[in-house]
Design a protein around this motif. Structure first.
Motif, short mmCIF file in Angstrom:
data_model
loop_
_atom_site.label_atom_id
_atom_site.label_comp_id
_atom_site.label_asym_id
_atom_site.label_seq_id
_atom_site.Cartn_x
_atom_site.Cartn_y
_atom_site.Cartn_z
N LEU A 193 0.84 -1.20 0.00
CA LEU A 193 0.00 0.00 0.00
C LEU A 193 0.87 1.24 0.00
O LEU A 193 1.88 1.31 0.71
N SER A 201 0.26 5.48 0.29
CA SER A 201 -0.70 6.54 0.56
C SER A 201 -0.05 7.89 0.26
O SER A 201 1.16 7.97 0.03
N GLN A 216 -5.90 1.06 5.04
CA GLN A 216 -4.74 1.67 5.68
C GLN A 216 -3.85 0.57 6.23
O GLN A 216 -4.32 -0.47 6.66
N SER A 234 -6.69 1.87 -6.94
CA SER A 234 -6.35 3.21 -6.47
C SER A 234 -7.63 3.96 -6.11
O SER A 234 -8.65 3.84 -6.81
N THR A 283 -4.55 6.77 -2.72
CA THR A 283 -3.96 5.55 -2.15
C THR A 283 -4.01 4.43 -3.17
O THR A 283 -5.02 4.23 -3.84
N TRP A 323 -3.08 0.20 -3.79
CA TRP A 323 -2.81 -1.01 -3.04
C TRP A 323 -3.10 -2.25 -3.87
O TRP A 323 -3.78 -2.21 -4.89
#
Length: 203
Positions: A46, A48, A66, A85, A89, A91
């Protein structure tokens, strides 16, 4: 989206990302791993707006997700993989291979995530590292788990008292003989079973 670490920490609250990272320390590792040894690990990667790419030790059930701790990645390329996305963010779930210097995982290969591993059976009392687990009651296991988390914050990702086997199961970034010896000296032989997140790649 759930990470694939067996003892992955799931945070159901959608709080802000941040706080201390249990998998990192400003101090250099006492027993750094060989720099030419490759490891593999499965989990959620991930990135951010506030942090670069991380292989997460746990994933919060928020949207976007998160990280709940993890290891920083070097040589990570989002253009080489398929990912999601949202709100800045990005991942995805992957199995990574790479090298580990005690602080940063340098990626050398990526693939689909492997299936979660089952918690391993604790050594039998008459096996090396078995100890006398029959003597550990639930209260003692709870005390060991608490002290383990407090005493080894840079190593332990998650843990739980395994009352059926009479041990504390602990996921650590990298389980080394030196770490196991230190834990055994602190809590007694066989009291804590270390499960390594990073697995050495042979050959």
């Amino acid at each position: 989206m759930l990470g694939v670490l067996p003892a992955v920490l799931l945070f159901t609250a959608c709080g802000e990302e941040g706080g201390s990272d249990p998998a990192r320390s400003d101090a250099p590792p006492e027993n750094p791993p060989p720099v030419d040894q490759e490891y593999r690990a499965s989990g959620t990667v991930l990135q951010s707006p506030d942090r670069g790419p991380v292989l997460c030790a746990g994933v919060a059930e928020s949207f976007p997700p998160q990280c709940g701790g993890g290891v920083e990645l070097a040589r990570w390329d989002w253009d080489a993989v398929e990912a999601e996305s949202e709100q800045g963010t990005t991942w995805g779930d992957f199995e990574l291979t790479g090298t580990w210097d005690g602080e940063t995982f340098t990626v050398t290969g990526t693939g689909p995530p492997s299936r979660p591993a089952e918690w391993p059976a604790a050594p039998a009392p008459d096996e090396p590292g078995g100890g006398d687990r029959a003597a550990r009651d639930p209260d003692e296991l709870a005390d060991i788990q608490r002290d383990l988390t407090e005493d080894f914050p840079d190593d332990v990702l998650s843990s739980f008292p395994d009352e059926e086997q009479g041990v504390v199961q602990a996921d650590v970034v990298l389980a080394t003989p030196e770490l196991q010896e230190t834990v055994d000296e602190r809590f007694g032989e066989g009291a804590v079973v270390l499960n390594s997140w990073l697995m050495p790649v042979s050959g």
